[in-house]
Enzyme design. Structure first.
Site, PDB file in Angstrom:
ATOM      1  N   LYS A 204       0.819  -1.215   0.000  1.00 28.20           N
ATOM      2  CA  LYS A 204       0.000   0.000   0.000  1.00 28.20           C
ATOM      3  C   LYS A 204       0.854   1.267   0.000  1.00 28.20           C
ATOM      4  CE  LYS A 204      -4.366  -1.756   1.777  1.00 28.20           C
ATOM      5  NZ  LYS A 204      -5.358  -1.740   2.862  1.00 28.20           N
ATOM      6  N   ARG A 238      -3.535  -9.961   5.327  1.00 28.64           N
ATOM      7  CA  ARG A 238      -4.152 -10.026   3.995  1.00 28.64           C
ATOM      8  C   ARG A 238      -3.094  -9.547   2.996  1.00 28.64           C
ATOM      9  NH1 ARG A 238      -6.957  -6.740   0.377  1.00 28.64           N
ATOM     10  NH2 ARG A 238      -8.608  -7.823  -0.785  1.00 28.64           N
TER      11      ARG A 238
END
Length: 257
Positions: A204, A238
């Site tokens: 991210k 995740r």
């Protein structure tokens, strides 16, 4: 939890898995590398992503669930959706759990539906909507506000007879980079909610913007933050890169032994 995006526009792997062979190859790789769950999403929730109709989401998602379960019938499939009808149809054909970025806020039938289905439910915190979430996110105390949010959402979930809950603080969803690192540093605080914590930091912008690189070059930084998340109380990661994440899990496990 291995990520499988069957979308053309996800921030890291959008459009990468366009055909059945590519999807099955990736799922097999993630399972061999140690994934416990496969999280399938057909609606990109990156900032400013275009809207996808419910019909199109189903058309992308449901055949993939059937395909994977036909080839790998023991796979535990998580469905990344905020729509109750998508959740209901995916569970009906063999998916095992629901991962909702909005914790019911984008579909007021979601919790009622999940309660009736009797499956585990991942509740994420999202400020605003995927389209608006990064337009000046603002908190007085981000950790305290997330704790209040999850306390309310847990009570709501329990009122719908949902007992198997997982908490996801929603890194990057309506948070600045500073907010994300504050949450990561204080992640252990969320253990007071008494439910497993999921950390979704893989590749991210909180990593690649700090390092001034790109999602494609963010694997090393991802492993660093996975290690910190595990040390600070995360139960589930995740991830896009299962092998490297499992190495983090194993090494942190040895440190705890």
């Amino acid at each position: 939890m291995g990520i499988l995006n069957v979308t053309p526009d996800s921030f890291f792997d959008g459009g990468k898995y366009k055909d059945e062979a590519a999807i099955l190859t990736q799922v097999e790789k993630m399972l061999i590398d140690g994934a416990t769950f496969i999280d399938i999403g057909a609606y990109s929730s990156r900032p400013n992503a275009p809207d996808v109709s419910e019909t199109e989401e189903k058309q992308r998602l449901l055949p993939m669930v059937e395909l994977i379960l036909k080839k790998f019938p023991e796979t535990i499939i998580s469905i990344d959706t905020f729509r109750s009808e998508v959740a209901k149809e995916a569970i009906a054909i063999g998916a095992a759990m629901i991962n909702d970025i909005s914790a019911g806020n984008l579909d007021n039938q979601m919790m009622k539906t999940v309660g009736k289905l009797g499956v585990p439910y991942i509740m994420m915190h999202l400020q605003g909507t995927p389209k608006t979430m990064q337009q000046n996110p603002n908190y007085e105390d981000v950790v305290k506000e997330l704790l209040h949010y999850f306390s309310r959402k847990i009570a709501e979930a329990k009122s719908h007879k949902i007992n198997d809950l997982i908490i996801d603080p929603g890194f990057g969803f309506g948070k600045t980079i500073a907010h994300n690192y504050t949450i990561l540093k204080q992640l252990e605080v969320f253990k007071m909610l008494d439910f497993p914590i999921l950390a979704g930091v893989s590749r991210k912008s909180m990593i690649y913007k700090v390092l001034e690189t790109s999602p494609q070059e963010a694997l090393n930084g991802t492993s660093v933050l996975h290690t910190i998340a595990l040390q600070n109380g995360a139960s589930i990661l995740r991830v896009h890169d299962v092998k490297e994440a499992m190495e983090c899990v194993k090494l942190v496990g040895i440190m705890r032994a």
